[in-house]
Structure formats: C-alpha cells, structure tokens
Write an enzyme that holds these catalytic residues in place. Structure first.
Site, PDB file in Angstrom:
ATOM      1  N   GLY A  20       0.862  -1.230  -0.027  1.00  0.00           N
ATOM      2  CA  GLY A  20      -0.052   0.114  -0.031  1.00  0.00           C
ATOM      3  C   GLY A  20       0.771   1.181  -0.217  1.00  0.00           C
ATOM      4  O   GLY A  20       0.410   2.266   0.422  1.00  0.00           O
ATOM      5  N   ASN A  29      -4.842   2.490 -13.783  1.00  0.00           N
ATOM      6  CA  ASN A  29      -4.055   1.507 -13.040  1.00  0.00           C
ATOM      7  C   ASN A  29      -2.832   2.027 -12.972  1.00  0.00           C
ATOM      8  O   ASN A  29      -2.368   2.567 -14.205  1.00  0.00           O
ATOM      9  CB  ASN A  29      -3.997  -0.063 -13.608  1.00  0.00           C
ATOM     10  CG  ASN A  29      -3.180  -0.910 -13.298  1.00  0.00           C
ATOM     11  OD1 ASN A  29      -3.015  -1.255 -11.940  1.00  0.00           O
ATOM     12  ND2 ASN A  29      -2.008  -1.503 -13.999  1.00  0.00           N
ATOM     13  N   ASP A  32      -3.099  -4.038 -19.136  1.00  0.00           N
ATOM     14  CA  ASP A  32      -2.076  -3.015 -19.192  1.00  0.00           C
ATOM     15  C   ASP A  32      -1.987  -2.505 -20.524  1.00  0.00           C
ATOM     16  O   ASP A  32      -0.927  -1.972 -21.134  1.00  0.00           O
ATOM     17  CB  ASP A  32      -0.632  -3.623 -18.747  1.00  0.00           C
ATOM     18  CG  ASP A  32      -0.698  -4.111 -17.435  1.00  0.00           C
ATOM     19  OD1 ASP A  32      -0.025  -5.000 -16.844  1.00  0.00           O
ATOM     20  OD2 ASP A  32      -1.434  -3.271 -16.674  1.00  0.00           O
ATOM     21  N   HIS A  40       1.245   0.958 -13.402  1.00  0.00           N
ATOM     22  CA  HIS A  40       2.026  -0.280 -14.144  1.00  0.00           C
ATOM     23  C   HIS A  40       3.366   0.007 -14.085  1.00  0.00           C
ATOM     24  O   HIS A  40       3.769   1.251 -14.819  1.00  0.00           O
ATOM     25  CB  HIS A  40       1.435  -0.703 -15.211  1.00  0.00           C
ATOM     26  CG  HIS A  40       2.119  -1.965 -15.609  1.00  0.00           C
ATOM     27  ND1 HIS A  40       2.110  -3.204 -15.071  1.00  0.00           N
ATOM     28  CD2 HIS A  40       2.848  -2.345 -16.717  1.00  0.00           C
ATOM     29  CE1 HIS A  40       2.948  -3.951 -15.562  1.00  0.00           C
ATOM     30  NE2 HIS A  40       3.302  -3.481 -16.743  1.00  0.00           N
TER      31      HIS A  40
HETATM   32  N1  LIG Z   1      -8.684  -6.097 -17.166  1.00  0.00           N
HETATM   33  C1  LIG Z   1      -7.464  -5.545 -16.352  1.00  0.00           C
HETATM   34  N2  LIG Z   1      -7.126  -5.988 -15.227  1.00  0.00           N
HETATM   35  C2  LIG Z   1      -6.301  -5.235 -14.572  1.00  0.00           C
HETATM   36  C3  LIG Z   1      -5.228  -4.589 -14.992  1.00  0.00           C
HETATM   37  C4  LIG Z   1      -5.640  -4.262 -16.430  1.00  0.00           C
HETATM   38  O1  LIG Z   1      -5.043  -3.290 -17.383  1.00  0.00           O
HETATM   39  N3  LIG Z   1      -6.698  -4.813 -17.182  1.00  0.00           N
HETATM   40  N4  LIG Z   1      -4.077  -4.153 -14.525  1.00  0.00           N
HETATM   41  C5  LIG Z   1      -3.754  -4.869 -13.448  1.00  0.00           C
HETATM   42  C6  LIG Z   1      -2.595  -4.573 -12.587  1.00  0.00           C
HETATM   43  N5  LIG Z   1      -1.607  -5.493 -13.308  1.00  0.00           N
HETATM   44  C7  LIG Z   1      -0.675  -4.875 -13.663  1.00  0.00           C
HETATM   45  O2  LIG Z   1      -0.345  -3.786 -13.708  1.00  0.00           O
HETATM   46  C8  LIG Z   1      -1.686  -6.814 -13.075  1.00  0.00           C
HETATM   47  C9  LIG Z   1      -1.811  -7.273 -11.893  1.00  0.00           C
HETATM   48  C10 LIG Z   1      -1.776  -8.956 -11.826  1.00  0.00           C
HETATM   49  C11 LIG Z   1      -1.933  -9.831 -12.626  1.00  0.00           C
HETATM   50  C12 LIG Z   1      -1.943 -11.156 -12.726  1.00  0.00           C
HETATM   51  O3  LIG Z   1      -1.306 -11.984 -13.503  1.00  0.00           O
HETATM   52  N6  LIG Z   1      -2.922 -11.687 -11.777  1.00  0.00           N
HETATM   53  C13 LIG Z   1      -3.254 -13.010 -11.792  1.00  0.00           C
HETATM   54  C14 LIG Z   1      -3.115 -13.229 -10.191  1.00  0.00           C
HETATM   55  C15 LIG Z   1      -1.846 -12.754  -9.547  1.00  0.00           C
HETATM   56  C16 LIG Z   1      -1.605 -13.061  -8.047  1.00  0.00           C
HETATM   57  O4  LIG Z   1      -2.755 -13.221  -7.372  1.00  0.00           O
HETATM   58  O5  LIG Z   1      -0.536 -12.870  -7.489  1.00  0.00           O
HETATM   59  C17 LIG Z   1      -4.610 -13.336 -12.091  1.00  0.00           C
HETATM   60  O6  LIG Z   1      -5.442 -12.249 -11.979  1.00  0.00           O
HETATM   61  O7  LIG Z   1      -5.065 -14.281 -12.256  1.00  0.00           O
HETATM   62  C18 LIG Z   1      -1.479  -9.101 -14.068  1.00  0.00           C
HETATM   63  C19 LIG Z   1      -1.389  -7.803 -14.336  1.00  0.00           C
HETATM   64  C20 LIG Z   1      -5.021  -4.990 -12.486  1.00  0.00           C
HETATM   65  N7  LIG Z   1      -5.835  -5.800 -13.182  1.00  0.00           N
HETATM   66  N1  GAR Z   2       1.031  -4.932 -12.328  1.00  0.00           N
HETATM   67  C1  GAR Z   2       0.911  -4.123 -11.358  1.00  0.00           C
HETATM   68  C2  GAR Z   2       2.094  -3.932 -10.501  1.00  0.00           C
HETATM   69  O1  GAR Z   2       2.959  -4.986 -10.707  1.00  0.00           O
HETATM   70  N2  GAR Z   2       2.154  -3.040  -9.449  1.00  0.00           N
HETATM   71  C3  GAR Z   2       3.239  -3.157  -8.638  1.00  0.00           C
HETATM   72  O2  GAR Z   2       2.699  -3.663  -7.265  1.00  0.00           O
HETATM   73  C4  GAR Z   2       3.501  -2.617  -6.313  1.00  0.00           C
HETATM   74  C5  GAR Z   2       2.401  -2.207  -5.315  1.00  0.00           C
HETATM   75  O3  GAR Z   2       3.229  -1.608  -4.467  1.00  0.00           O
HETATM   76  P1  GAR Z   2       2.312  -1.047  -3.060  1.00  0.00           P
HETATM   77  O4  GAR Z   2       1.283  -1.993  -2.653  1.00  0.00           O
HETATM   78  O5  GAR Z   2       3.449  -0.669  -2.028  1.00  0.00           O
HETATM   79  O6  GAR Z   2       1.493   0.223  -3.550  1.00  0.00           O
HETATM   80  C6  GAR Z   2       3.942  -1.398  -7.252  1.00  0.00           C
HETATM   81  O7  GAR Z   2       5.126  -1.005  -6.778  1.00  0.00           O
HETATM   82  C7  GAR Z   2       3.874  -1.973  -8.516  1.00  0.00           C
HETATM   83  O8  GAR Z   2       5.287  -1.932  -9.126  1.00  0.00           O
END
Ligand SMILES: Nc1nc2c(c(=O)[nH]1)N[C@@H](CN(C=O)c1ccc(C(=O)N[C@@H](CCC(=O)O)C(=O)O)cc1)CN2
Ligand code: GAR
Length: 217
Positions: free
Chosen positions: A16, A129, A171, A131
């Site tokens: 967070g 989001n 993303d 990223h």
């Molecule tokens: N539909 C969308 N959903 C999300 C997006 C997006 O652009 N479109 N951004 C993500 C954030 N993110 C990267 O920025 C991201 C977060 C998580 C995953 C992923 O592979 N998640 C897995 C579970 C992983 C875990 O629980 O540790 C999953 O959902 O199966 C990819 C990208 C937020 N959502």
């Molecule tokens: N694809 C999204 C992703 O990878 N996000 C990553 O999660 C961290 C959350 O940190 P936080 O919980 O300290 O804010 C962020 O640092 C960012 O790099």
C-alpha cells in the site's frame, strides 16, 4: 476545509505504499478537494489495509478463494468463479456511499473481467491502474524484474512507469501519464525497484489528478 468534490476508491493487494502516496496527496494541495472514501483489498494481510485504517478510511476485503471453492466442481469453474467474483466486486463499488468518481488500482494484483468493467463503465466511473512499465512493454505481473533481466541481456536501456486506463486487455489501456526510467549498469534489482517505487508514488498522484481533471461537474 471545503467539502471534497471528488471521491476515490482504491484497490490494493499488498504493502500500500502507492495508496499512502494518494492518502498523503489528498491531505495536501497535490490532490485538492479529493478524498479516498474506500479501500478494497483482495488479500487479508495487505498492509495497505492498516494504512487505510490509520487514515480512518473504510475498507473491504474481497477474496477470490470462496468463489473458487464454491465452483470447484462446476464446469469451467475457475472462469465462473472469476465472473461471479468480479460481478460482486462491481456491486461492492456501486453500493458505496458516496460512489467513487475514480477507481485507482494501486498494486491491485487481480485481472478484472468485463463482469466488473461493464457495470463500472455504465455507472460512468473511471478506472485507472499503476503499472511499472511503459506502454506495450512487460504487461502483467513482475514487470520490474522482467525489465531488469532484459537490461542484463542488453535488450533494453530503459524501462518506465505508467498510469493507464483499465480495459479488459491487461495493461493495454490508454496511457494517462508515463515516465521513462533509465537503467544503470551494475544496479541491483532491489535498487531498481526502490527507484521505480519512488517514481510510482509521484506518478500515481499525477495520473489521478489528470483523470479527475477530465471529469465534468
Ligand atoms: N482487465 C484488467 N485488469 C487489470 C489490469 C488491466 O490493465 N486490465 N491491470 C492490473 C494490474 N496489473 C498490472 O499492472 C496486473 C496485476 C495482476 C496480474 C496477474 O497476473 N494476476 C493474476 C493473479 C496474480 C496473483 O494473485 O498474484 C490473476 O489475476 O490471475 C497481471 C497484471 C490489475 N488488473
Ligand atoms: N502490475 C501491477 C504491479 O505490478 N504493481 C506493482 O505493485 C506494487 C504495489 O506496491 P504498493 O502495494 O506498495 O503500492 C507497485 O510497486 C507496482 O510496481
């Protein structure tokens, strides 16, 4: 203090620190007339929930596991579970009072489907989001490490951070703000992560500010 004009809901899964950057920005002139009215985590142990509570921000915990268990014997159970989870997540958001103007995914590690995105769009709520990569690069989880590894192989010389609109494709939504991050010879992954996190904390505020600026009151 004047009544805040804009309400944010923040989705988290972990530490967070980006949520904290938004909390601090709302308390300063960085995000004037703006408040975080709710924080939702998909992980119970997310320290971001503690940060929200310390800031007197209401929180919700919404986890996928009960949905997976419910549909363990269902044909395409994983897909059904995710659809139901996402639809319920949308209901949680749409039942918030006040409703958010913008949902900010701040380290939200769950890919949302149209079962969430469509009801949110119909309610005219924007979703953005953070990223830690540039548009079209390293989509998905683990982006910082993947960029660091690509640099070690000589494939890239820089990476970056972006705030983007959230669409079904992960993303791939329109970038709202981006910042390049030059990569440095000999820098450890941990040091790069720290450098990038610092940029994230600035960009998540700027990306939120720009998004709020597009809202016609
Ligand atoms: N539909 C969308 N959903 C999300 C997006 C997006 O652009 N479109 N951004 C993500 C954030 N993110 C990267 O920025 C991201 C977060 C998580 C995953 C992923 O592979 N998640 C897995 C579970 C992983 C875990 O629980 O540790 C999953 O959902 O199966 C990819 C990208 C937020 N959502
Ligand atoms: N694809 C999204 C992703 O990878 N996000 C990553 O999660 C961290 C959350 O940190 P936080 O919980 O300290 O804010 C962020 O640092 C960012 O790099």
């Amino acid at each position: 203090m004047s009544t805040p004009h804009f309400n944010l809901a923040v989705l988290i899964s972990g530490n967070g620190s980006n949520l904290q950057a938004l909390i601090d920005a709302c308390a300063s002139s960085a995000l004037p007339n703006t408040r975080i009215t709710h924080v939702i985590s998909n992980r119970k142990a997310a320290y971001g929930l503690e940060r929200a509570k310390k800031a007197s921000i209401p929180t919700s915990y919404h986890n996928l596991v009960p949905y997976k268990k419910k549909h363990a014997e269902t044909l395409d159970g994983a897909q059904v579970a995710r659809a139901e989870y996402d639809a319920d997540l949308a209901k949680i958001v749409l039942n918030l009072d006040p409703r958010p103007d913008v949902i900010v995914c701040a380290g939200w590690m769950h890919i949302v489907t149209p079962d969430f995105l469509n009801p949110i769009a119909e309610a005219d709520i924007k979703i953005i989001n953070l990223h830690p990569a540039l548009p079209g690069e390293f989509a998905g989880a683990g982006a910082i490490e993947r960029a660091w590894q690509a640099f070690q192989k000589g494939d890239i010389k820089r990476t970056g951070v972006m705030i983007h609109e959230v669409i079904a494709e992960v993303d791939a939504g329109k970038a709202i703000v981006t910042q390049e991050v030059p990569l440095r010879e000999g820098e450890s992954l941990e040091d790069l992560e720290q450098r990038i996190h610092g940029i994230e904390h600035e960009l998540i505020v700027e990306g939120t500010r720009r998004t709020l600026a597009t809202i016609k009151r």
